[in-house]
Design a protein around this motif. Structure first.
Motif, mmCIF file in Angstrom:
data_model
loop_
_atom_site.group_PDB
_atom_site.id
_atom_site.type_symbol
_atom_site.label_atom_id
_atom_site.label_comp_id
_atom_site.label_asym_id
_atom_site.label_seq_id
_atom_site.Cartn_x
_atom_site.Cartn_y
_atom_site.Cartn_z
ATOM 1 N N UNK A 7 0.838 -1.203 0.000
ATOM 2 C CA UNK A 7 0.000 0.000 0.000
ATOM 3 C C UNK A 7 0.873 1.253 0.000
ATOM 4 N N UNK A 8 1.874 1.288 0.850
ATOM 5 C CA UNK A 8 2.792 2.433 0.891
ATOM 6 C C UNK A 8 3.497 2.615 -0.455
ATOM 7 N N UNK A 9 3.932 1.519 -1.046
ATOM 8 C CA UNK A 9 4.599 1.576 -2.353
ATOM 9 C C UNK A 9 3.666 2.171 -3.415
ATOM 10 N N UNK A 10 2.423 1.713 -3.446
ATOM 11 C CA UNK A 10 1.458 2.228 -4.419
ATOM 12 C C UNK A 10 1.233 3.722 -4.230
ATOM 13 N N UNK A 11 0.989 4.126 -3.005
ATOM 14 C CA UNK A 11 0.670 5.524 -2.705
ATOM 15 C C UNK A 11 1.852 6.439 -3.037
ATOM 16 N N UNK A 12 3.031 6.067 -2.639
ATOM 17 C CA UNK A 12 4.201 6.913 -2.895
ATOM 18 C C UNK A 12 4.537 6.984 -4.385
ATOM 19 N N UNK A 13 4.373 5.879 -5.088
ATOM 20 C CA UNK A 13 4.620 5.889 -6.526
ATOM 21 C C UNK A 13 3.609 6.772 -7.237
ATOM 22 N N UNK A 14 2.351 6.693 -6.854
ATOM 23 C CA UNK A 14 1.319 7.540 -7.463
ATOM 24 C C UNK A 14 1.590 9.014 -7.190
ATOM 25 N N UNK A 15 2.007 9.328 -5.975
ATOM 26 C CA UNK A 15 2.294 10.717 -5.639
ATOM 27 C C UNK A 15 3.439 11.253 -6.495
#
Length: 76
Positions: A7-15
């Motif tokens: 989840x953290x990986x997805x969110x940070x990549x999207x940001x």
């Protein structure tokens, strides 16, 4: 990789790729659901993004790549 790490990986990549805030992308991505690998052999996790059509499209594009890199995760 655990569900929370994913989840953290997805969110940070999207940001990084699409801009916006961590808080907004956390809301758009929603929770990572972990499924039993016995019934979901190729990929044991899923998310159901909510938001604008642009945000959902950004998430779906990223998911296509991340599913290839991390098809099986653990709960946590």
């Amino acid at each position: 990789m655990t569900a929370s790490q994913l989840h953290d990986h997805l969110v940070r990549t999207l940001m990084r790729k699409a801009g916006g805030t961590l808080r907004r992308w956390r809301t758009v991505v929603g929770p990572v659901r972990v499924h039993d690998p016995a019934t979901h052999v190729h990929c044991n996790w899923s998310v159901t993004p909510t938001g604008t059509s642009r945000e959902i499209a950004e998430v779906e594009r990223l998911l296509d790549v991340v599913r290839l890199e991390h098809p099986i995760i653990t709960a946590g």
